[in-house]
Design a protein around this motif. Sequence first.
Motif, PDB file in Angstrom:
ATOM      1  N   HIS A   1     -54.829   0.461   6.953  1.00 28.21           N
ATOM      2  CA  HIS A   1     -53.805   0.664   6.344  1.00 28.21           C
ATOM      3  C   HIS A   1     -53.366   0.896   4.662  1.00 28.21           C
ATOM      4  O   HIS A   1     -52.065   1.090   4.855  1.00 28.21           O
ATOM      5  N   LEU A   2     -54.083   1.094   3.717  1.00 32.88           N
ATOM      6  CA  LEU A   2     -53.508   2.182   2.326  1.00 32.88           C
ATOM      7  C   LEU A   2     -53.326   3.142   2.280  1.00 32.88           C
ATOM      8  O   LEU A   2     -51.991   3.291   2.485  1.00 32.88           O
ATOM      9  N   GLU A   3     -54.068   3.949   3.295  1.00 32.00           N
ATOM     10  CA  GLU A   3     -54.174   4.858   3.462  1.00 32.00           C
ATOM     11  C   GLU A   3     -52.817   5.185   3.880  1.00 32.00           C
ATOM     12  O   GLU A   3     -52.518   6.872   3.700  1.00 32.00           O
ATOM     13  N   LYS A   4     -52.772   4.925   5.463  1.00 31.30           N
ATOM     14  CA  LYS A   4     -51.696   4.728   6.244  1.00 31.30           C
ATOM     15  C   LYS A   4     -50.034   4.913   4.663  1.00 31.30           C
ATOM     16  O   LYS A   4     -49.419   4.906   4.733  1.00 31.30           O
ATOM     17  N   THR A   5     -49.560   3.815   4.576  1.00 29.97           N
ATOM     18  CA  THR A   5     -48.978   3.837   3.810  1.00 29.97           C
ATOM     19  C   THR A   5     -48.505   4.077   2.348  1.00 29.97           C
ATOM     20  O   THR A   5     -47.890   4.701   2.082  1.00 29.97           O
ATOM     21  N   ILE A   6     -50.295   4.913   1.603  1.00 32.81           N
ATOM     22  CA  ILE A   6     -49.873   6.026   0.676  1.00 32.81           C
ATOM     23  C   ILE A   6     -49.065   7.137   1.752  1.00 32.81           C
ATOM     24  O   ILE A   6     -48.592   7.961   0.906  1.00 32.81           O
ATOM     25  N   ASP A   7     -50.044   7.320   2.340  1.00 29.95           N
ATOM     26  CA  ASP A   7     -49.180   8.874   2.887  1.00 29.95           C
ATOM     27  C   ASP A   7     -48.300   8.844   3.710  1.00 29.95           C
ATOM     28  O   ASP A   7     -46.661   9.618   3.055  1.00 29.95           O
ATOM     29  N   ALA A   8     -47.264   7.675   4.198  1.00 32.05           N
ATOM     30  CA  ALA A   8     -45.828   7.454   4.257  1.00 32.05           C
ATOM     31  C   ALA A   8     -44.875   7.314   3.071  1.00 32.05           C
ATOM     32  O   ALA A   8     -43.860   8.352   2.901  1.00 32.05           O
ATOM     33  N   LEU A   9     -45.527   6.786   2.226  1.00 37.73           N
ATOM     34  CA  LEU A   9     -44.779   6.897   0.775  1.00 37.73           C
ATOM     35  C   LEU A   9     -45.216   7.850   0.067  1.00 37.73           C
ATOM     36  O   LEU A   9     -43.951   8.507  -0.240  1.00 37.73           O
ATOM     37  N   ALA A  10     -45.932   8.945   0.161  1.00 39.90           N
ATOM     38  CA  ALA A  10     -46.347   9.905  -0.252  1.00 39.90           C
ATOM     39  C   ALA A  10     -45.247  11.162   0.077  1.00 39.90           C
ATOM     40  O   ALA A  10     -45.029  12.222  -0.567  1.00 39.90           O
ATOM     41  N   GLU A  11     -45.065  11.031   1.403  1.00 40.76           N
ATOM     42  CA  GLU A  11     -44.335  12.112   2.103  1.00 40.76           C
ATOM     43  C   GLU A  11     -43.196  12.817   2.048  1.00 40.76           C
ATOM     44  O   GLU A  11     -42.341  13.174   1.960  1.00 40.76           O
ATOM     45  N   GLU A  12     -41.870  10.901   1.337  1.00 41.16           N
ATOM     46  CA  GLU A  12     -41.205  11.109   0.404  1.00 41.16           C
ATOM     47  C   GLU A  12     -40.889  11.861  -0.473  1.00 41.16           C
ATOM     48  O   GLU A  12     -39.844  11.963  -1.450  1.00 41.16           O
ATOM     49  N   ILE A  13     -41.998  12.387  -1.643  1.00 44.75           N
ATOM     50  CA  ILE A  13     -41.647  12.453  -2.880  1.00 44.75           C
ATOM     51  C   ILE A  13     -41.850  14.063  -2.737  1.00 44.75           C
ATOM     52  O   ILE A  13     -43.147  14.516  -1.974  1.00 44.75           O
ATOM     53  N   GLU A  14     -41.458  14.549  -3.567  1.00 48.17           N
ATOM     54  CA  GLU A  14     -41.549  15.886  -3.404  1.00 48.17           C
ATOM     55  C   GLU A  14     -42.818  16.603  -4.239  1.00 48.17           C
ATOM     56  O   GLU A  14     -42.725  17.744  -3.610  1.00 48.17           O
ATOM     57  N   GLU A  15     -43.674  16.315  -4.940  1.00 51.57           N
ATOM     58  CA  GLU A  15     -44.173  16.906  -5.616  1.00 51.57           C
ATOM     59  C   GLU A  15     -45.649  16.774  -4.958  1.00 51.57           C
ATOM     60  O   GLU A  15     -46.981  16.996  -5.113  1.00 51.57           O
ATOM     61  N   TYR A  16     -45.845  15.413  -3.659  1.00 51.32           N
ATOM     62  CA  TYR A  16     -46.805  16.055  -2.882  1.00 51.32           C
ATOM     63  C   TYR A  16     -46.595  16.964  -1.873  1.00 51.32           C
ATOM     64  O   TYR A  16     -48.042  17.386  -1.852  1.00 51.32           O
ATOM     65  N   LYS A  17     -46.253  17.433  -1.653  1.00 53.53           N
ATOM     66  CA  LYS A  17     -45.844  18.994  -1.246  1.00 53.53           C
ATOM     67  C   LYS A  17     -46.380  20.389  -2.152  1.00 53.53           C
ATOM     68  O   LYS A  17     -47.179  20.774  -1.671  1.00 53.53           O
ATOM     69  N   ILE A  18     -45.864  20.093  -3.050  1.00 52.52           N
ATOM     70  CA  ILE A  18     -46.546  21.270  -3.848  1.00 52.52           C
ATOM     71  C   ILE A  18     -47.562  21.197  -4.663  1.00 52.52           C
ATOM     72  O   ILE A  18     -48.832  22.043  -4.899  1.00 52.52           O
ATOM     73  N   ILE A  19     -47.967  19.205  -4.551  1.00 47.86           N
ATOM     74  CA  ILE A  19     -49.829  19.450  -4.984  1.00 47.86           C
ATOM     75  C   ILE A  19     -50.397  20.218  -4.023  1.00 47.86           C
ATOM     76  O   ILE A  19     -51.564  20.722  -4.055  1.00 47.86           O
ATOM     77  N   GLN A  20     -50.404  19.755  -2.887  1.00 47.47           N
ATOM     78  CA  GLN A  20     -50.593  20.012  -1.429  1.00 47.47           C
ATOM     79  C   GLN A  20     -51.278  21.420  -1.481  1.00 47.47           C
ATOM     80  O   GLN A  20     -51.956  22.080  -0.448  1.00 47.47           O
ATOM     81  N   SER A  21     -50.168  22.409  -1.613  1.00 46.64           N
ATOM     82  CA  SER A  21     -50.280  23.153  -1.950  1.00 46.64           C
ATOM     83  C   SER A  21     -51.249  24.667  -2.437  1.00 46.64           C
ATOM     84  O   SER A  21     -51.900  25.457  -1.643  1.00 46.64           O
ATOM     85  N   ILE A  22     -52.197  23.649  -3.179  1.00 42.93           N
ATOM     86  CA  ILE A  22     -53.077  24.057  -4.038  1.00 42.93           C
ATOM     87  C   ILE A  22     -53.855  24.424  -3.323  1.00 42.93           C
ATOM     88  O   ILE A  22     -54.529  22.844  -2.406  1.00 42.93           O
ATOM     89  N   PRO A  23     -54.825  24.830  -3.211  1.00 38.48           N
ATOM     90  CA  PRO A  23     -56.207  24.777  -1.797  1.00 38.48           C
ATOM     91  C   PRO A  23     -57.282  23.679  -2.459  1.00 38.48           C
ATOM     92  O   PRO A  23     -57.306  24.330  -3.858  1.00 38.48           O
ATOM     93  N   GLY A  24     -57.764  23.017  -1.592  1.00 37.29           N
ATOM     94  CA  GLY A  24     -58.632  22.167  -2.425  1.00 37.29           C
ATOM     95  C   GLY A  24     -58.220  20.516  -2.994  1.00 37.29           C
ATOM     96  O   GLY A  24     -59.258  19.922  -2.969  1.00 37.29           O
ATOM     97  N   VAL A  25     -57.270  21.123  -2.859  1.00 37.17           N
ATOM     98  CA  VAL A  25     -56.180  19.841  -2.716  1.00 37.17           C
ATOM     99  C   VAL A  25     -55.719  18.811  -1.860  1.00 37.17           C
ATOM    100  O   VAL A  25     -54.562  19.101  -1.077  1.00 37.17           O
ATOM    101  N   GLY A  26     -56.432  17.552  -1.126  1.00 39.39           N
ATOM    102  CA  GLY A  26     -56.155  16.877  -0.049  1.00 39.39           C
ATOM    103  C   GLY A  26     -54.690  15.933   0.246  1.00 39.39           C
ATOM    104  O   GLY A  26     -54.413  15.795  -1.204  1.00 39.39           O
TER     105      GLY A  26
END
Length: 400
Positions: free
Chosen positions: A258-283
């Motif tokens: 449940h926490l993982e689903k909530t974290i993913d949903a909240l993080a998707e709304e934050i611009e920095e989330y996609k920026i950090i994920q663009s680094i290979p190795g950062v899930g």
Amino acid sequence: MNPVIGLDVAKGESIAQAFLDKRTPHGKQFTVVHTHDGLEDFHEFLREVEAKSGLQPTIILEATGHYHAPIVRFLDDQNYVYIMVNPLIAYSAKKSSLRKVKTDAADAYSLCELFYKEDFEPFKKRGLQLLNLRSLTRQHAAITRLSVQTKLQFQAVLDHVFPEYRGVFGDLYSKVSLRTLLEFPTADSVLNVTEAKLTKRVSELCKSRSERWSREKAREIIAAATRNPFRNVLLEGYLLSLKMYIQMILQYQEHLSHLEKTIDALAEEIEEYKIIQSIPGVGEKIAATIISEIGEIDRFNHPKKLVAFAGIDPSVHSSGKFTATINRITKRGSSRLRHSLYCAVECGLRKTRNKRLKTFYDKKRAEGKPYKQAVIACVNKLIHWIYVLLKRKELFVDLN
């Protein structure tokens, strides 16, 4: 004038001391109770200091886990500027005094004096999304630790009850594995039912698999029960503990999912989330933890400050003609951020996912650096990249 109010925060109350200017204390210390009425009285005092000095006072306090939460919430609501001091800095300032005094009143007084000695940056309020994300990722980490500890205790009890059950399922902690063991916890309970009944129960617990698979698992469970060194459990406590640990593990799995689903949903709304994920190795999980622990990047005006916040800056030991050549990292910053960065580096180096990072790592190894030092150097490099990416709002570009 430059008014300041020092707060020594404790559970349920704080001790306050006001200064109108350097070396100019105002009034006596008083207690601020962390209740609605207590905070209203504190607000009256703040207005009194403001009327006396002609300026809105700055509030300085130590970071104290969660005890300061009511005060900080109140200051945010009333739009007061406040400074959160690392307890290590405050402790060092107190030690500089020749007199050995440790009282809440003295601590509040010391914080005011520290305000005039150091050039502190006011605490910048993080966005609600980042605060929520930080809270969720920390909950996830805490429950994960509890789950790991429970699994270790479960394994110890399983060795006393049904050791041959290990290996029947590919994942001992899968839901079908744990629920089957919950219903048939001993070799005797397995051997007292028919293969057909056991097959049917396994099939009901794992409806996504075929009947053939369920039959094979039932046979493997029966074979494990036959091999088991004992049929029954001598101590009833072991059986009770086994069932309790299984239920706890299943509950932890449900909470974490449940926490993982909530974290993913909240993080998707934050611009920095996609920026950090663009680094290979950062899930996803690592990215969410990094941005929640860093907060607003504007809090840091230089990458070295972010490095220090993560606690990966090298310590310095020099006295007279002696200068240490082996300096460990300080580890005085955010341990969660530091651990996430370390995991990101290891993931990036594995199978050369991050080519730029792998090139830098190989360079450090060629210079004679041992593995750990090379990895820490990579962590330092990674956090510099993160700083630049977040400041420029750009995606990471790897080598071709």
